[in-house]
Design a protein around this motif. Structure first.
Motif, PDB file in Angstrom:
ATOM      1  N   ILE A 422     -33.179 -26.851 -77.844  1.00  0.00           N
ATOM      2  CA  ILE A 422     -32.666 -28.107 -77.290  1.00  0.00           C
ATOM      3  C   ILE A 422     -31.661 -27.850 -76.165  1.00  0.00           C
ATOM      4  CG2 ILE A 422     -31.296 -30.168 -77.790  1.00  0.00           C
ATOM      5  CD1 ILE A 422     -34.149 -30.362 -78.769  1.00  0.00           C
ATOM      6  N   THR A 425     -33.391 -27.785 -72.804  1.00  0.00           N
ATOM      7  CA  THR A 425     -34.280 -28.880 -72.404  1.00  0.00           C
ATOM      8  C   THR A 425     -33.712 -29.716 -71.264  1.00  0.00           C
ATOM      9  OG1 THR A 425     -33.359 -30.257 -74.176  1.00  0.00           O
ATOM     10  CG2 THR A 425     -35.396 -29.047 -74.661  1.00  0.00           C
ATOM     11  N   ARG A 426     -32.571 -29.331 -70.759  1.00  0.00           N
ATOM     12  CA  ARG A 426     -31.998 -29.954 -69.561  1.00  0.00           C
ATOM     13  C   ARG A 426     -31.491 -28.840 -68.645  1.00  0.00           C
ATOM     14  NH1 ARG A 426     -34.051 -33.631 -71.508  1.00  0.00           N
ATOM     15  NH2 ARG A 426     -33.311 -35.750 -71.925  1.00  0.00           N
ATOM     16  N   PRO A 447     -39.088 -32.101 -78.609  1.00  0.00           N
ATOM     17  CA  PRO A 447     -39.719 -30.989 -77.886  1.00  0.00           C
ATOM     18  C   PRO A 447     -39.809 -29.702 -78.690  1.00  0.00           C
ATOM     19  CG  PRO A 447     -37.536 -31.435 -77.001  1.00  0.00           C
ATOM     20  CD  PRO A 447     -37.858 -32.549 -77.940  1.00  0.00           C
ATOM     21  N   HIS A 516     -34.111 -23.059 -67.993  1.00  0.00           N
ATOM     22  CA  HIS A 516     -34.670 -24.312 -68.512  1.00  0.00           C
ATOM     23  C   HIS A 516     -36.114 -24.510 -68.068  1.00  0.00           C
ATOM     24  CE1 HIS A 516     -33.455 -25.681 -64.445  1.00  0.00           C
ATOM     25  NE2 HIS A 516     -34.479 -26.488 -64.570  1.00  0.00           N
ATOM     26  N   ALA A 519     -38.536 -23.849 -70.884  1.00  0.00           N
ATOM     27  CA  ALA A 519     -38.704 -24.941 -71.846  1.00  0.00           C
ATOM     28  C   ALA A 519     -39.625 -26.017 -71.281  1.00  0.00           C
ATOM     29  CB  ALA A 519     -37.353 -25.534 -72.216  1.00  0.00           C
ATOM     30  N   PHE A 520     -39.440 -26.362 -70.006  1.00  0.00           N
ATOM     31  CA  PHE A 520     -40.297 -27.362 -69.386  1.00  0.00           C
ATOM     32  C   PHE A 520     -41.751 -26.894 -69.371  1.00  0.00           C
ATOM     33  CE2 PHE A 520     -36.838 -29.448 -66.458  1.00  0.00           C
ATOM     34  CZ  PHE A 520     -36.078 -29.684 -67.589  1.00  0.00           C
ATOM     35  N   GLY A 523     -43.434 -27.040 -72.728  1.00  0.00           N
ATOM     36  CA  GLY A 523     -43.811 -28.416 -73.031  1.00  0.00           C
ATOM     37  C   GLY A 523     -45.129 -28.787 -72.389  1.00  0.00           C
TER      38      GLY A 523
END
Length: 584
Positions: A422, A425-426, A447, A516, A519-520, A523
């Motif tokens: 988490i 995720t930004r 996510p 990050h 993570a993107f 997804g």
């Protein structure tokens, strides 16, 4: 294999041949040529700016370069079609067989797939967390900790030699306040009733430190003056606080290569050496600074100070190196610390700081440039705040800390994998909301679950195929040799293209210092894989397992396994353990 780098090399080879036949000038900027996915996937697989980059140095219009280049590229066996768009951009569509062949390469590489030699073994120092040793790590520290650790892993994946470092701010007023607060808890442990004054550290965590000193020394310090007990209290408190911090970091999956002490630098007179170097370079002087912004003239007492010429290196004002009492400023100590990094062999430095240090960035970058003679390169990544919620309700306090939620509290509530995922995720420069309830849900909106479910689902499919065709048939070595020609559905090819983009993601994210992006990307991979699985539910011919078609099934198992492999590779960079089964 980075298919985009491979195509860029092919483009350069064609251009070098054209340069020789056309008599183009030498020294053309081939290094500025890119080969990357087009913004609109319908335009093709790879777009290149080659003609636009070369037009001016060649002295020709972009299309005059693009059209013969496109014609030559179209003759390559790997290329299905080439189009020239607009003023001279080139869009390339590769043969399906090229994409199909990537699946076997992914399985042969395993989770090492995506690793790059881009860093060429260059040494990089990543300093992160570096919280003052005045209390336990709190939830906001978790963000910088995870960001820094994932960035270090990403750089290693991209071929850099990385050192993970924690800078202990164990010199200055804040640790003296820690010592005085500890002394009060020491007296409390010996039976006194104490009141913690304003400006001291009131947290329950110092009770343990006070008890430890009482058990070790008894009432030895009760009647002693402050000058006698301040250093022992400070030393023990820092030692125990750092042990607590390191324990929390290990629970989060973080192991530092080095803990550097500010106090050790001061005692080694490292700042004196910095001053001597700056003086030799003519970069210090005695002067009077203008009043700081926001203060009226009545609040400002101008006085001569020893100043560093920070404005020569891009800062807004020159910066003081000494306090009014003659001691060094924190800034001076930090300059010495960064010079120490260079002297230890790390010209490339990355510092991960909290957002409240934003005003410190320019001066530190200026100092690194000055003190290293331009040999040092510092990138500062600021991590914005984390807002904690539980079912939409703010969570602001910890019993142990008194005023904040500790990292240990969050780890106990959700575990390290969820917390690490988490936190990525930004973008690091965006505020992040962390809701205990939402990050524990098993839904597409979570996510962590969505990506972990993709890996677990892939593992489940492989197990089912093993029961149908034999366990040996679905091992990676066997699947890597499967005939991939039956992977022709547009969504199958689309998933392969996405997976084949992992090496490029590693390189681009490492170059930008942006973990990050991993993570993107994961997804996107999870969404493509789940979409393909759902398509098989709607159309029986597209199911992963076709018991009457062994060849197609094994090709699809290879793709399923490649998906799991890339997801595991990406989670590895994030420091998250991939799961093979998910249970409620």
């Amino acid at each position: 294999m980075n298919i985009f780098n491979w195509m860029k090399d092919e483009i350069k080879a064609v251009l070098e041949t054209m340069a020789g036949s056309e008599g183009w000038p030498e020294g053309l900027p081939f290094d500025r040529i890119t080969a990357e996915p087009p913004r609109d996937a319908s335009h093709g697989d790879i777009a290149t700016n080659a003609a636009m980059v070369l037009a001016k140095p060649v002295g020709a219009k972009p299309r005059a370069i693009a059209e013969p280049l496109a014609e030559a590229l179209n003759r390559l066996d790997a290329v299905d079609s080439v189009e020239v768009a607009g003023p001279g951009f080139i869009n390339i569509r590769l043969s399906p067989s090229i994409w199909q062949a990537q699946v076997g390469r992914m399985l042969e590489a395993g989770t090492a797939y995506g690793a790059s030699a881009m860093g060429a073994g260059r040494k990089v120092n990543v300093e992160y967390v570096s919280a003052n040793p005045t209390g336990p790590l709190h939830a906001a520290h978790a963000r910088g900790a995870v960001f820094g650790d994932a960035l270090a892993a990403l750089l290693e994946k991209a071929g850099f030699e990385v050192a993970r470092e924690y800078y202990i701010n164990d010199a200055g007023a804040q640790v003296d306040t820690l010592a005085r607060s500890t002394y009060l808890r020491y007296r409390e442990a010996l039976g006194e009733t104490v009141t913690i004054p304003e400006g001291h550290y009131p947290g329950e965590y110092l009770k343990d430190v006070g008890r430890a000193i009482a058990e070790q020394d008894g009432d030895k310090w009760l009647s002693e003056p402050e000058e006698a007990w301040l250093e022992p209290m400070r030393s023990v408190a820092i030692k125990l606080m750092m042990a607590d911090i390191e324990k929390d970091l290990i629970a989060l999956g973080i192991r530092m290569d080095r803990f550097s002490s500010e106090r050790a630098l001061v005692e080694d007179r490292a700042v004196d050496r910095v001053l001597a170097k700056l003086e030799a370079d003519g970069l210090v002087y005695t002067g009077v600074l203008e009043p700081p912004k926001g203060k009226t003239p009545d609040d400002w007492e101008p006085r001569p100070q020893l100043l560093f010429k920070a404005t020569q290196f891009g800062d807004d004002v020159d910066r003081p190196l000494k306090k009014s009492d003659g001691s060094w400023t924190y800034f001076s100590n930090d300059i010495a610390y960064h010079l120490d990094k260079l002297e230890r062999g790390f010209p490339e430095m990355i510092d991960v700081w909290g957002a409240d240090h934003g005003g410190y960035v320019k001066r530190m970058k200026a100092a690194v440039t000055a003190i290293t003679g331009g040999a040092g390169d510092l990138d500062v990544k600021l991590c914005q705040l984390v807002h904690l919620f539980d079912g939409g309700k703010p969570v602001r306090m910890s019993k142990r800390a008194g005023t904040f939620v500790t990292l240990a509290d969050v780890l106990e509530a959700v575990g390290p994998d969820v917390l690490r995922f988490i936190m990525l995720t930004r973008r690091n420069d965006q505020t992040l909301e962390f809701d205990y309830q939402k990050v524990s849900e098993q839904s597409r909106d979570n996510p962590v679950f969505y990506v972990q479910y993709a890996h677990a689902r892939a593992c489940s499919v492989i197990r089912n195929a093993g029961e149908a065709f034999g366990a040996d048939a679905v091992l990676d070595p066997a699947l890597s040799k499967a005939s991939m020609g039956s992977l022709t559905d547009p969504d199958e090819i689309g998933l392969i293209k996405l997976l084949a983009g992992w090496p490029r993601i590693v390189e681009s994210a490492a170059e930008a210092h942006e973990p990050h992006r991993v993570a993107f990307y994961l997804g996107d991979v999870a969404a493509a894989f789940h979409g393909l699985w759902n398509k098989g539910r709607e159309d029986a011919r597209l199911r992963f397992i076709l018991e009457d078609d062994r060849e197609t099934t094994l090709a699809r198992m290879a793709l399923v396994r490649a998906t799991a492999t890339v997801v595991a590779s990406g989670l590895g960079v994030m420091g998250v353990t991939p799961v093979e089964e998910l249970r409620e």
